[in-house]
Design a protein around this motif. Structure first.
Motif, PDB file in Angstrom:
ATOM      1  N   PHE A  78      -1.028   3.689  -9.760  1.00 37.15           N
ATOM      2  CA  PHE A  78      -2.182   2.814  -9.922  1.00 37.15           C
ATOM      3  C   PHE A  78      -1.924   1.820 -11.044  1.00 37.15           C
ATOM      4  CE2 PHE A  78      -5.129   4.751  -7.061  1.00 37.15           C
ATOM      5  CZ  PHE A  78      -4.805   6.098  -7.038  1.00 37.15           C
ATOM      6  N   PHE A  80      -9.274  -0.311 -11.885  1.00 41.26           N
ATOM      7  CA  PHE A  80      -8.092   0.193 -11.199  1.00 41.26           C
ATOM      8  C   PHE A  80      -7.859  -0.535  -9.882  1.00 41.26           C
ATOM      9  CE2 PHE A  80      -6.653   4.004 -13.430  1.00 41.26           C
ATOM     10  CZ  PHE A  80      -7.716   4.272 -14.280  1.00 41.26           C
ATOM     11  N   GLY A  81      -6.577  -0.701  -9.526  1.00 42.35           N
ATOM     12  CA  GLY A  81      -6.227  -1.122  -8.186  1.00 42.35           C
ATOM     13  C   GLY A  81      -6.317   0.053  -7.227  1.00 42.35           C
ATOM     14  N   LYS A  82      -6.034  -0.218  -5.947  1.00 39.34           N
ATOM     15  CA  LYS A  82      -6.175   0.830  -4.922  1.00 39.34           C
ATOM     16  C   LYS A  82      -4.951   1.740  -4.835  1.00 39.34           C
ATOM     17  CE  LYS A  82      -9.458  -1.677  -2.062  1.00 39.34           C
ATOM     18  NZ  LYS A  82      -9.812  -2.166  -0.716  1.00 39.34           N
ATOM     19  N   GLY A  95      -8.669   3.528  -4.315  1.00 35.98           N
ATOM     20  CA  GLY A  95      -8.463   3.585  -5.757  1.00 35.98           C
ATOM     21  C   GLY A  95      -9.512   4.413  -6.467  1.00 35.98           C
ATOM     22  N   GLN A 134       0.841  -1.197   0.000  1.00 35.73           N
ATOM     23  CA  GLN A 134       0.000   0.000   0.000  1.00 35.73           C
ATOM     24  C   GLN A 134       0.880   1.252   0.000  1.00 35.73           C
ATOM     25  OE1 GLN A 134      -2.988  -0.336   3.006  1.00 35.73           O
ATOM     26  NE2 GLN A 134      -3.639   1.787   2.814  1.00 35.73           N
ATOM     27  N   TYR A 190      -0.746   4.139 -14.017  1.00 29.00           N
ATOM     28  CA  TYR A 190      -0.969   5.572 -13.960  1.00 29.00           C
ATOM     29  C   TYR A 190      -0.237   6.128 -12.736  1.00 29.00           C
ATOM     30  CZ  TYR A 190      -4.459   5.702 -17.676  1.00 29.00           C
ATOM     31  OH  TYR A 190      -5.084   5.639 -18.900  1.00 29.00           O
ATOM     32  N   GLY A 224      -4.697  14.933 -11.338  1.00 25.75           N
ATOM     33  CA  GLY A 224      -5.301  13.686 -11.758  1.00 25.75           C
ATOM     34  C   GLY A 224      -4.223  12.695 -12.162  1.00 25.75           C
ATOM     35  N   PRO A 225      -4.564  11.413 -12.223  1.00 25.31           N
ATOM     36  CA  PRO A 225      -3.584  10.411 -12.689  1.00 25.31           C
ATOM     37  C   PRO A 225      -3.209  10.663 -14.142  1.00 25.31           C
ATOM     38  CG  PRO A 225      -5.481   9.375 -11.616  1.00 25.31           C
ATOM     39  CD  PRO A 225      -5.839  10.800 -11.831  1.00 25.31           C
ATOM     40  N   LEU A 278     -11.675   0.015 -17.944  1.00 24.83           N
ATOM     41  CA  LEU A 278     -10.513  -0.144 -17.082  1.00 24.83           C
ATOM     42  C   LEU A 278     -10.948  -0.403 -15.646  1.00 24.83           C
ATOM     43  CD1 LEU A 278      -7.825   2.574 -17.919  1.00 24.83           C
ATOM     44  CD2 LEU A 278      -7.569   0.099 -18.035  1.00 24.83           C
ATOM     45  N   GLN A 280       0.107   9.439 -10.141  1.00 24.00           N
ATOM     46  CA  GLN A 280      -0.663  10.582  -9.663  1.00 24.00           C
ATOM     47  C   GLN A 280       0.115  11.350  -8.609  1.00 24.00           C
ATOM     48  OE1 GLN A 280      -4.301   9.788  -7.442  1.00 24.00           O
ATOM     49  NE2 GLN A 280      -5.259  11.654  -8.220  1.00 24.00           N
ATOM     50  N   GLY A 311      -8.728  15.167 -15.462  1.00 24.30           N
ATOM     51  CA  GLY A 311      -8.674  16.508 -14.892  1.00 24.30           C
ATOM     52  C   GLY A 311      -8.031  16.446 -13.512  1.00 24.30           C
TER      53      GLY A 311
END
Lengths: 113, 114
Positions: free
Chosen positions: A89, A103-105, B42, A9, A36, A43-44, A101, A38, B106
């Motif tokens: 991510f 996404f993981g946490k 997430g 994590q 991704y 944003g990612p 898509l 971030q 964004g």
């Protein structure tokens, strides 16, 4: 049911070391895996991605290693820099099916100078 | 290049209030998305739209409405804000909405409910 899992994590490494971020998935139909990045307050943004037909993808200091049999992949960040400190991510999609898509946490990476 | 603009950046609401978040993109992308980001959870898809006036539910659509009035804009409404709710709502777009396309995000709208 969580389809994409990330570990750890949170991860702290020293500047110059290789950071290794792990990801695993449940759905054997997933065939596209982007990572991704971030930064706080943003944003990612897409960092690097791999298709399931490959087992390795490199882009500069960033490398994805992919193991289809074990449904696992990892992101290696070589020669890590303080500017790499961010949340990463792992995501996955089934391009022949539902297409969205998942996404993981996320893994929060801190690079100590 | 293009940009995705989300307004407002910060939104403070009262319990039970209806709140609207707005998103504009100038990529000329067909598909737009709304994600919710909670700490440690997430990104979860709320709604997406593959073209003007289209709406598709994501995994987290209950408690939300969305509207795609034109290609460049996509709005999200929290129908009844929950007390102590705190999350970041991210808008994104992609060219045609295929699963292997790059998403452009964004900077987010941060929601706090008193």
């Amino acid at each position: 049911q969580q389809q994409v899992r990330q570990s750890p994590q949170s991860l702290t490494v020293w500047e110059g070391e290789t950071a290794i971020l792990n990801c695993s998935y449940e759905n054997s139909a997933f065939d596209y895996f982007p990572w991704y990045q971030q930064f706080p307050g943003e944003g990612p943004a897409l960092l690097i991605s791999i298709l399931s037909v490959s087992n390795k993808k490199e882009d500069g200091r960033f490398t994805i290693f992919f193991n289809k049999r074990e449904k696992k992949l990892s992101l290696h960040i070589a020669d890590s820099q303080p500017g790499d400190s961010a949340t990463y991510f792992c995501a996955a999609s089934d391009t022949g099916g539902a297409d969205r898509l998942t996404f993981g946490k996320g893994t929060q990476l801190i690079i100590q100078p | 290049g293009g940009i995705i603009t989300q307004t407002p950046k910060f939104l403070i609401g009262q319990e039970g209030q209806k709140l609207t978040l707005k998103c504009q993109q100038n990529f000329n992308h067909d598909t737009m998305y709304w994600y919710r980001q909670d700490s440690g959870k997430g990104l979860r898809l709320i709604y997406y739209s593959i073209t003007e006036n289209d709406l598709q539910k994501g995994d987290l659509s209950e408690g939300y409405d969305a509207s795609r009035e034109k290609k460049s804009s996509f709005s999200l409404t929290v129908t009844s804000a929950q007390k102590n709710e705190m999350a970041v709502f991210l808008c994104a777009s992609s060219n045609r909405g295929r699963g292997n396309e790059r998403l452009f995000f964004g900077h987010g709208t941060k929601l706090s409910v008193l």
